[in-house]
Structure formats: C-alpha cells, structure tokens
Design a protein around this motif. Sequence first.
Motif, PDB file in Angstrom:
ATOM      1  N   GLU A  28       0.814  -1.210   0.000  1.00 55.57           N
ATOM      2  CA  GLU A  28       0.000   0.000   0.000  1.00 55.57           C
ATOM      3  C   GLU A  28       0.854   1.270   0.000  1.00 55.57           C
ATOM      4  O   GLU A  28       0.343   2.380  -0.175  1.00 55.57           O
ATOM      5  CB  GLU A  28      -0.930   0.019   1.223  1.00 55.57           C
ATOM      6  CG  GLU A  28      -0.264   0.367   2.545  1.00 55.57           C
ATOM      7  CD  GLU A  28       0.449  -0.810   3.195  1.00 55.57           C
ATOM      8  OE1 GLU A  28       0.732  -0.729   4.398  1.00 55.57           O
ATOM      9  OE2 GLU A  28       0.704  -1.816   2.502  1.00 55.57           O
ATOM     10  N   ARG A 273     -19.055   0.168  12.523  1.00 55.89           N
ATOM     11  CA  ARG A 273     -19.074  -0.762  11.402  1.00 55.89           C
ATOM     12  C   ARG A 273     -20.496  -1.281  11.212  1.00 55.89           C
ATOM     13  O   ARG A 273     -21.251  -1.442  12.187  1.00 55.89           O
ATOM     14  CB  ARG A 273     -18.108  -1.923  11.630  1.00 55.89           C
ATOM     15  CG  ARG A 273     -16.644  -1.514  11.595  1.00 55.89           C
ATOM     16  CD  ARG A 273     -16.238  -1.028  10.219  1.00 55.89           C
ATOM     17  NE  ARG A 273     -14.821  -0.686  10.132  1.00 55.89           N
ATOM     18  CZ  ARG A 273     -14.331   0.531  10.325  1.00 55.89           C
ATOM     19  NH1 ARG A 273     -15.152   1.528  10.626  1.00 55.89           N
ATOM     20  NH2 ARG A 273     -13.040   0.766  10.214  1.00 55.89           N
ATOM     21  N   ASP A 326     -10.795  -7.661  14.737  1.00 55.75           N
ATOM     22  CA  ASP A 326     -10.104  -6.947  13.665  1.00 55.75           C
ATOM     23  C   ASP A 326     -11.124  -6.037  12.984  1.00 55.75           C
ATOM     24  O   ASP A 326     -11.931  -6.474  12.169  1.00 55.75           O
ATOM     25  CB  ASP A 326      -9.508  -7.934  12.661  1.00 55.75           C
ATOM     26  CG  ASP A 326      -8.699  -7.231  11.567  1.00 55.75           C
ATOM     27  OD1 ASP A 326      -8.734  -5.986  11.499  1.00 55.75           O
ATOM     28  OD2 ASP A 326      -8.042  -7.943  10.783  1.00 55.75           O
ATOM     29  N   ASN A 328     -10.823  -3.919  10.743  1.00 53.59           N
ATOM     30  CA  ASN A 328     -10.659  -3.725   9.305  1.00 53.59           C
ATOM     31  C   ASN A 328     -11.316  -4.818   8.471  1.00 53.59           C
ATOM     32  O   ASN A 328     -11.502  -4.655   7.264  1.00 53.59           O
ATOM     33  CB  ASN A 328      -9.171  -3.639   8.959  1.00 53.59           C
ATOM     34  CG  ASN A 328      -8.506  -2.417   9.549  1.00 53.59           C
ATOM     35  OD1 ASN A 328      -9.055  -1.319   9.491  1.00 53.59           O
ATOM     36  ND2 ASN A 328      -7.333  -2.598  10.136  1.00 53.59           N
ATOM     37  N   THR A 329     -11.637  -5.937   9.108  1.00 56.78           N
ATOM     38  CA  THR A 329     -12.268  -7.043   8.369  1.00 56.78           C
ATOM     39  C   THR A 329     -13.647  -7.368   8.916  1.00 56.78           C
ATOM     40  O   THR A 329     -14.238  -8.378   8.546  1.00 56.78           O
ATOM     41  CB  THR A 329     -11.382  -8.301   8.434  1.00 56.78           C
ATOM     42  OG1 THR A 329     -11.199  -8.679   9.809  1.00 56.78           O
ATOM     43  CG2 THR A 329     -10.025  -8.046   7.796  1.00 56.78           C
ATOM     44  N   THR A 330     -14.166  -6.530   9.792  1.00 60.27           N
ATOM     45  CA  THR A 330     -15.461  -6.783  10.424  1.00 60.27           C
ATOM     46  C   THR A 330     -16.463  -5.736   9.969  1.00 60.27           C
ATOM     47  O   THR A 330     -16.307  -4.548  10.261  1.00 60.27           O
ATOM     48  CB  THR A 330     -15.336  -6.746  11.958  1.00 60.27           C
ATOM     49  OG1 THR A 330     -14.336  -7.681  12.376  1.00 60.27           O
ATOM     50  CG2 THR A 330     -16.654  -7.102  12.620  1.00 60.27           C
ATOM     51  N   THR A 332     -18.569  -3.187   7.464  1.00 58.89           N
ATOM     52  CA  THR A 332     -18.080  -2.143   6.557  1.00 58.89           C
ATOM     53  C   THR A 332     -18.210  -0.794   7.257  1.00 58.89           C
ATOM     54  O   THR A 332     -19.099  -0.585   8.076  1.00 58.89           O
ATOM     55  CB  THR A 332     -18.896  -2.105   5.252  1.00 58.89           C
ATOM     56  OG1 THR A 332     -20.276  -1.871   5.564  1.00 58.89           O
ATOM     57  CG2 THR A 332     -18.767  -3.403   4.500  1.00 58.89           C
ATOM     58  N   THR A 362     -10.706   5.023  -1.543  1.00 54.35           N
ATOM     59  CA  THR A 362     -10.654   3.691  -2.146  1.00 54.35           C
ATOM     60  C   THR A 362     -11.089   3.715  -3.605  1.00 54.35           C
ATOM     61  O   THR A 362     -10.681   2.871  -4.398  1.00 54.35           O
ATOM     62  CB  THR A 362     -11.546   2.712  -1.381  1.00 54.35           C
ATOM     63  OG1 THR A 362     -12.918   3.176  -1.428  1.00 54.35           O
ATOM     64  CG2 THR A 362     -11.118   2.589   0.072  1.00 54.35           C
ATOM     65  N   ARG A 406     -17.665   2.473   1.001  1.00 58.46           N
ATOM     66  CA  ARG A 406     -16.393   2.822   0.394  1.00 58.46           C
ATOM     67  C   ARG A 406     -16.094   4.312   0.607  1.00 58.46           C
ATOM     68  O   ARG A 406     -16.984   5.100   0.918  1.00 58.46           O
ATOM     69  CB  ARG A 406     -16.402   2.478  -1.088  1.00 58.46           C
ATOM     70  CG  ARG A 406     -16.830   1.029  -1.351  1.00 58.46           C
ATOM     71  CD  ARG A 406     -16.792   0.677  -2.817  1.00 58.46           C
ATOM     72  NE  ARG A 406     -15.425   0.514  -3.278  1.00 58.46           N
ATOM     73  CZ  ARG A 406     -14.733  -0.628  -3.169  1.00 58.46           C
ATOM     74  NH1 ARG A 406     -15.290  -1.687  -2.620  1.00 58.46           N
ATOM     75  NH2 ARG A 406     -13.493  -0.708  -3.616  1.00 58.46           N
TER      76      ARG A 406
END
Length: 585
Positions: A28, A273, A326, A328-330, A332, A362, A406
Amino acid sequence: MTHIAPAIIVLGNNSIPVARKIISVLPEAQLYGLADRTSDVDVSFTEFGATLRELFANGTPIIGFCATGILIRTLAPLLANKRQEPPVLAVAEDGSAVVPLLGGLNGVNNLARQIASVLSVIPAITTTGDIRFGIALEDPPVGYRLSNPEYAKGFMSDLLAGHTMRLEGNAAWLRNSSLPIVQDAQRVIEVTEKAVFSTLNHLVYHPATVAIGITPLNSSFRGEGSELITLVQQMLTDAELAPAAVAGVFASISDTAEPGLEAIANYLNVPIRFFTRDAITQVMSQHQTADVAVGAALAASAGELIGQRQTANFSCAIAIAPLPIDINTTGTPRGRLAIIGTGPGRSDWMSPEVKEILRNATDFVGYSTYLDLVSAFTKGKHLHESDNREEIARAKVALDLAAQGRFVAVISSGDPGIYAMAAAVFEVLDKQAKPEWQGIEIQVAPGISAMQAAAAKMGAPLGHDFCVISLSDILKPWSIIEQRISAAAEADFVIAFYNPVSKQRTWQLAEAQNILLRHRSPDTPVVVARNLGREAESTIVCTLENLVPEHADMRTVILVGSSKTRMIQKRDGGIWVYTPRRYDN
C-alpha cells in the motif's frame, strides 16, 4: 494511530530498486520521488522539506532514503508529542541500513524489522527494552490498549534492572516475548476487558474484544445521542467492562443515518461498522433472537452475549469476542464521499486537504481527463471513468459506491463547487433521496478555480466586484445567458467566462463579445487563459475589440475587465492587469 499507507521518499533513481523491494512487503506504500532526479514514481515532488512536513503532520509513516540528519533537521520543528508522531525511518541508498528515528510508540521498530527482513539486514533498533525483551510496553500491537501508558517507562526500567513480573490474562505477544515472567513476582501485567485500577507496579492492557450492537427503535426520534451514551455507560459499568476494551459500535447498514451511532462512537473513540441485514438476520436465527442489536453484537464478536437492554428509542447489546476484533475485516465502515477540486492541474496547487483525501480514498469517480490529473494517487485504487457530460450518472455511481461503505473521491478540476460535480451530487441527493444515501458522510474540498489561477497569472483583474457566467447553453437556454451578460456588463462587473467554446458550441463567445461591446469600451482589457497548470499553458492579454473567439476552447477561461480595469507594461514586455479597489470619481 489510524492506519495510513507509508510514504517512501527517494531523492534519486539509484534508490528506486531498493524501494521496490520494500513495496513488495508494504504494497500500500506510495513512492515519492524528487522531480527531475527520479522517474517511474507514484508522486513527484519539488520541495523536500515541505513535502516531508506535510506528510508528518498528516500522520503518514515516512521511509526516507537519505541521511538521518536530513530527516531529523527537517522534522525537528514539528516534534511535540511522541504519542502522536508517526513512524519515521532512514534507509541507506543501497539498503544496507535501516534506522528507526521517530514513532517509537506507534510501531516504528516493528516497521523497521519488516523492512530489514526483506532487505536481509539487521535493523538499527536502539530501544533497550525492545533489544533485550523483543517488546515495547508502550507500543502494544493492534487490538490492545494500555490503560496507564505513563507507568510503562518506569515498569520497563525495573525489568531492565533485574526485577521479574507475572502475567495475568492471555496475550500471545506478551507470553511469547523474552519478558522475565515468573509466577510469584510482585510486578504484574494484566490483560483483561474488566475495568481494573492500575498502579506503578501493575500495568493493564485491555484487548479490543467488546462489541456494542445498537439499533434504533423509534424512527421519528431525533435525539442528540445523550440517551444512548447514558445507556451504554450504564451497561459497561454494570458489566464491569472498561470502555478501552470496546472494539467498535456495530449496527445494520440500514441504520447508517442514525445520529446516535456517531455520538456514542465519538464518546468511546471507536469506529462504527455496519452489517447487511442478511448477515444480521442469519446470526439472529442462529441465536434465536429478534433483536437486531443482539445480532449485530454477535456478528461482530462471534462470542458471548453479556447483556442487552432497551429504552424507548434504542436497543443495545454487548458481546465479548474470544480474541481482539479486527475492525478492518469486520463489517463495513460508514461510506464517505469527498467531492474534491484539483485546481487547474498542477499538483502543487492542490490543497493538503485534497491530497489527504486522494491518498486515503478507495474509489475515484470522474471524467477520464480529470482522473489523469490525479494519477499519482490512483495506484491500487478503483477507477470509475465516464464521459464529461455524464455528471448526473457519475453522481449516482459515486453515491451508490459510498453507500457500500467505500471512501469515494469525486474528481473535479478547479473548484468542485463552481460549474462542477458538487452541485450534481447534491442535485441527485435532493431529487432521488435513496434511503441508503442518507448515512453517507459527504465532504466538499475546495480547489483553486480557473478564474483565480488566471487572475493570479496576470496580476489582480478580480480586485473588485466580479461575476462568473458560463457560456454553455446545454443546461440553460441562451436567452438567460444573454440577459445575464447584458446585466453584468451594464452593472460594470469584471466578468469571468467559463465554457466559452466547444466543438458543438462555436458562436456563443462571439455573441457575448458583441453584447459586451454595447456597454464596454473596445479597449477594455481581456485575459485569455488556457490549460492553466498543464502542458501547453498559455495566458495572453488583449482588448475586448481584438478578442478572437477562435483562440478559445473548453480549457479556456476568459476574464473581461470592467471600466476601471487597468494594464501595466512590464520591463520584459509582458503586461500586468488589475482592477483597483477604489472607485475614484
């Protein structure tokens, strides 16, 4: 700190092969290269000091291929709070040395190890505790928070002096370190979700394992969030849970517009989220519950439900995960839509706010020509190109992408609020009003407009009252444009003409010139500026009588002076144009 992609700074092409190795483990990262000395970089810069200070101020980790002294002297004026400064490392041009300099409390040593590993060297880590025990107590890994950081330095000093400690609770990063752990030690490191008091000899780490699920029960309620904050506070207190153990606030994506979610997330300083309704329904079915808040908490934690309560307006549930969540993965995040202006085209004319948005977005939505203007920031991003006339369709695409969680940047040249995409986005938002759009966080980031850039090139032609008129009759009839030109000319405004000529519209500028000549002297100064900030830039001064419409196109802005606008001859043969601020009789 919030995760921000690192910036790798190179001052010559010799460093680029080594920099590419680093990018292989930090995909990144963006490669910044000094203009005229580097090629094939993501971002080209001209001012080393200004670029580094801007990145540092924005919290961007910096990997500099230069001497440590250069980095230290450049950033020294900004050093104030070691708990907030981003990681800063120096790397030798040939990759033979990796030296962490700043950001010891924000992961610089771990970043140094990661870089050194791919370069097959030993990082020059000088932190004593890190060298001896392989750990920095003040810098826990993501997912853990130290409740009493002011005690960590003294605690580590005691361990370095020969004292031992015992570990209460479970954390592999502590258990697998070289810390002097014994069962009967007086000094304690405790890992717990509970609200535990800490002391000089008792460090407490809170794992981010607590999930708070929330759903509104009253769609007509418009509170400021105080009720929800009170409810969550009481539930955490009753469960003896530390607020620092909360990983986030979780809800259904259909509730993104609920202001109470933002209020409680800000109070706890945690992210929000969202889950799709289907994901929450599946969890609710598994646990035989009809409460969406319970479903959201369990979907986030995959753990144990601790409590659930309702008020007249909200339902709140708390669950605990077996391991840190986490974020970042849970679920949106709340969707973000930033409508930005690049200015006329040059990267150094973009504001720091715009550059920060471009670094973090993004998705990029825009006319292909405008996307080319920000190509330095589009690496690894999703590009959504469209024709220049498809503003409404483009706005819909951007809103729909943002509704999916996003971070969308809508690209305009100049300023996004002047004949550009900001109005199109709000028009669609107003006239179509999809429910899923209501929770999107929308931001307009201004840019230097073409008329400002043209004025600056030539002096100060906009120094007094002025107006702006678009000569495009695609979205409004020529009769209205004609009325406005006449009114502005009669009122003696300086006039900035946008969209003067296109392939399909070839006569409007000439007609505008005829209208103006009825009210203005033929000697009125006119500035014709084309391709400002881009290749083939040109700026000329002529008189209203001598204006040649065929010399303009859609990349041209035209400034027509008032009766007071003056020209000053320069020694080099050029001309300054200005409109005085005082109207002398």
